[in-house]
Design a protein around this motif. Structure first.
Motif, PDB file in Angstrom:
ATOM      1  N   GLY A 120       0.835  -1.185   0.000  1.00 19.85           N
ATOM      2  CA  GLY A 120       0.000   0.000   0.000  1.00 19.85           C
ATOM      3  C   GLY A 120       0.875   1.241   0.000  1.00 19.85           C
ATOM      4  N   GLU A 121       0.277   2.377  -0.225  1.00 18.60           N
ATOM      5  CA  GLU A 121       1.011   3.638  -0.219  1.00 18.60           C
ATOM      6  C   GLU A 121       1.794   3.773   1.097  1.00 18.60           C
ATOM      7  N   GLY A 122       3.091   4.004   0.974  1.00 21.02           N
ATOM      8  CA  GLY A 122       3.945   4.181   2.140  1.00 21.02           C
ATOM      9  C   GLY A 122       4.514   2.899   2.706  1.00 21.02           C
ATOM     10  N   GLU A 123       4.063   1.735   2.228  1.00 22.06           N
ATOM     11  CA  GLU A 123       4.585   0.462   2.741  1.00 22.06           C
ATOM     12  C   GLU A 123       5.866   0.068   2.014  1.00 22.06           C
TER      13      GLU A 123
ATOM     14  N   GLY B  18       9.091  -6.971   5.904  1.00 17.33           N
ATOM     15  CA  GLY B  18       8.013  -6.201   5.310  1.00 17.33           C
ATOM     16  C   GLY B  18       6.797  -7.062   5.050  1.00 17.33           C
ATOM     17  N   LYS B  19       5.939  -6.580   4.202  1.00 20.00           N
ATOM     18  CA  LYS B  19       4.655  -7.226   3.961  1.00 20.00           C
ATOM     19  C   LYS B  19       4.789  -8.356   2.946  1.00 20.00           C
ATOM     20  N   ALA B  20       5.347  -9.474   3.404  1.00 24.58           N
ATOM     21  CA  ALA B  20       5.444 -10.678   2.577  1.00 24.58           C
ATOM     22  C   ALA B  20       5.465 -11.878   3.516  1.00 24.58           C
ATOM     23  N   GLU B  21       4.618 -12.840   3.278  1.00 19.55           N
ATOM     24  CA  GLU B  21       4.498 -13.968   4.189  1.00 19.55           C
ATOM     25  C   GLU B  21       4.965 -15.288   3.598  1.00 19.55           C
ATOM     26  N   HIS B  22       4.983 -15.385   2.306  1.00 14.25           N
ATOM     27  CA  HIS B  22       5.303 -16.660   1.672  1.00 14.25           C
ATOM     28  C   HIS B  22       6.332 -16.476   0.562  1.00 14.25           C
TER      29      HIS B  22
ATOM     30  N   LEU C  91       0.749   4.154 -11.146  1.00 16.49           N
ATOM     31  CA  LEU C  91       0.174   2.817 -11.200  1.00 16.49           C
ATOM     32  C   LEU C  91      -1.332   2.781 -10.979  1.00 16.49           C
ATOM     33  N   GLY C  92      -1.950   3.896 -10.722  1.00 15.38           N
ATOM     34  CA  GLY C  92      -3.401   3.935 -10.583  1.00 15.38           C
ATOM     35  C   GLY C  92      -3.941   3.288  -9.328  1.00 15.38           C
ATOM     36  N   GLY C  93      -3.141   3.273  -8.270  1.00 17.13           N
ATOM     37  CA  GLY C  93      -3.612   2.783  -6.981  1.00 17.13           C
ATOM     38  C   GLY C  93      -3.540   1.285  -6.779  1.00 17.13           C
ATOM     39  N   ARG C  94      -2.948   0.550  -7.717  1.00 14.56           N
ATOM     40  CA  ARG C  94      -2.825  -0.912  -7.597  1.00 14.56           C
ATOM     41  C   ARG C  94      -1.348  -1.268  -7.555  1.00 14.56           C
ATOM     42  N   TYR C  95      -0.963  -2.058  -6.529  1.00 16.28           N
ATOM     43  CA  TYR C  95       0.473  -2.314  -6.316  1.00 16.28           C
ATOM     44  C   TYR C  95       0.731  -3.797  -6.018  1.00 16.28           C
ATOM     45  N   GLU C  96       0.346  -4.654  -6.948  1.00 20.10           N
ATOM     46  CA  GLU C  96       0.569  -6.091  -6.810  1.00 20.10           C
ATOM     47  C   GLU C  96       1.950  -6.438  -7.372  1.00 20.10           C
TER      48      GLU C  96
ATOM     49  N   TRP D  50       9.299   0.156  -2.270  1.00 24.24           N
ATOM     50  CA  TRP D  50       8.233   0.809  -1.538  1.00 24.24           C
ATOM     51  C   TRP D  50       7.346   1.595  -2.511  1.00 24.24           C
ATOM     52  N   VAL D  51       6.148   1.908  -2.041  1.00 24.86           N
ATOM     53  CA  VAL D  51       5.189   2.671  -2.841  1.00 24.86           C
ATOM     54  C   VAL D  51       5.171   4.113  -2.350  1.00 24.86           C
TER      55      VAL D  51
END
Length: 450
Positions: free
Chosen positions: A351-354, A432-436, A393-398, A364-365
């Motif tokens: 997400g924004e700021g992550e 960070g935001k990653a689990e697998h 990116l139009g708000g999508r950050y996959e 990071w975004v």
């Protein structure tokens, strides 16, 4: 023979542009620019590797090397087509007009001339560099038509009753241009047309034009297109184009953009895979060699194969299905502990700021773009781009991230954009935001029995 998984690497010493990429008689053949004597650029040969799935590669040694007066100083980049069961290889032949006395592998003051040549192989594995070569387009001396020195990298394809050739060139080293030739037999060629554009930098290399999803895509590598004073002022670009095979008239219909926003990727080449998909492979530039303990130092590797698609006026570079299939095993990060990962895949959505930190490599975004910083994993090298950013990116950050030793490739939003970076000294930790993570079949993980 040496084997590679996922990324084709120099078997030792130097590798650059992919050449002659083709699916031929049940296997993918990928040739590449190769200097077999040191991990630096020098007199070019063609190295050769084959694969059944674009994932597992076997090196087969040197295929093409200088033997003629016209190619005595280098068998430069080119392409391949199949004709009547034989493999036709096209390349740029280089002859120095003056040699550097301190380095015979370099032209003094860049004084050399280039012609176009071919070699026909009956089976894709045997190459008679003495008897089966011939020059097909002589050195072009008329600057109105092309440049004597910088006209190179023939990309050849067949469309209905004709073979076509695109050549990268320049007008007086001020603006890049692409030349088009045509042939009925793939051997005798006639000049047809050309297109010049400021989007092609001062010199255009490695042109490629093809049709996907009813749209023509033009891809090339403009030289001296960046003016920021860093080591790589050259990069790979792509854009939608109009092209008329009968007249070979071409024009760009949109402003070109980067093929890869890390800007290490260069000299992409495409072909059609066994399922009919348009697939691209390109060279990842490395500023220094990797010193391999007990083996030869090596410099240069190829990116993952990427499927090229066009939709809604946008060009996508997607993960190839063979790579998708290879990464079949999912393991939670917490179960890995401090085990050293050889190659792995991370999938996450930020997400924004992550931020995500992969062994010192930061993603990071910020302000609707994905940003990357490799300053902590680039060996302290100066004068190179250490950071990068995608367009909005139009708000999508996959993110779909592939990590393999000296290379990180980040596919954003299903291939909307890709950002890849060469790295050195990457750590093992992931924060960070990653689990697998996902691992591939046959990969050896220290302390982990697959």
């Amino acid at each position: 023979m040496k084997k590679d998984i996922l990324h084709l690497r120099a078997p030792g010493n130097w590798m650059n542009d992919p050449n002659g990429f083709i699916y031929y008689k049940g296997k993918y053949h990928l040739f590449y620019q190769h200097f077999p004597y040191a991990p630096v650029w020098g007199t070019m040969h063609w190295g050769h590797a084959v694969s059944e799935d674009l994932v597992h590669w076997e090196h087969l040694g040197i295929a093409l090397f200088p033997t003629k007066v016209y190619d005595q100083n280098g068998v430069f980049s080119g392409s391949a087509v199949e004709k009547e069961g034989k493999l036709y290889l096209y390349y740029s032949a280089v002859r120095y007009l003056e040699t550097d006395e301190e380095n015979i592998h370099s032209a003094y003051k860049d004084r050399y001339e280039t012609s176009q040549a071919m070699l026909v192989s009956k089976d894709g594995y045997s190459f008679d560099n003495w008897r089966d070569k011939r020059r097909i387009i002589p050195v072009i001396m008329d600057e109105k038509l092309a440049n004597r020195t910088h006209t190179r990298d023939p990309k050849v394809w067949r469309d209905k009753d004709f073979y076509y050739m695109a050549l990268g060139s320049t007008y007086e080293e001020r603006e890049g241009r692409v030349l088009f030739f045509r042939s009925r037999d793939g051997e005798r060629w006639e000049y047809v047309n050309q297109y010049q554009s400021e989007q092609f930098g001062r010199i255009l290399e490695c042109p490629d034009i093809f049709k996907v999803n009813d749209s023509y895509v033009f891809m090339g590598s403009p030289m001296y297109a960046a003016a920021d004073g860093l080591e790589y002022p050259h990069f790979a670009m792509c854009g939608l184009a109009q092209f008329h095979p009968v007249t070979c008239e071409m024009r760009m219909v949109q402003k070109s953009r980067l093929v890869d926003y890390g800007m290490d990727l260069y000299a992409p080449q495409t072909n059609v895979d066994k399922e009919g998909r348009r697939v691209m492979i390109a060279w990842m530039r490395m500023p220094k060699a990797v010193e391999k303990e007990g083996g030869k130092p090596w410099n240069g590797m190829m990116c993952l194969p990427r499927v090229v698609e066009a939709a809604g006026g946008h060009i996508y570079f997607r993960v190839h299905p063979e790579v998708e299939g290879y990464f079949a095993k999912e393991i939670p990060i917490r179960e890995l502990g401090n085990r050293r990962r050889v190659a792995y895949r991370l999938k996450t959505e930020l997400g924004e700021g992550e931020e995500l930190n992969i062994g010192g490599y930061r993603l990071w975004v910020e302000e609707d773009t994905l940003k990357a910083d490799r300053s902590k994993v680039y060996g302290g090298l100066k004068g190179y781009r250490l950071s990068a950013s995608t367009p909005k990116l139009g708000g999508r950050y996959e993110l779909d991230i592939f990590v393999d030793g000296n290379l990180i490739e980040v596919f954003v939003n299903g291939g909307q954009y890709v950002l890849s970076h060469v790295v050195y000294g990457l750590g093992d930790e992931i924060e960070g935001k990653a689990e697998h993570v996902y691992v591939g079949g046959g990969m050896v993980w220290e302390g982990l029995d697959e």
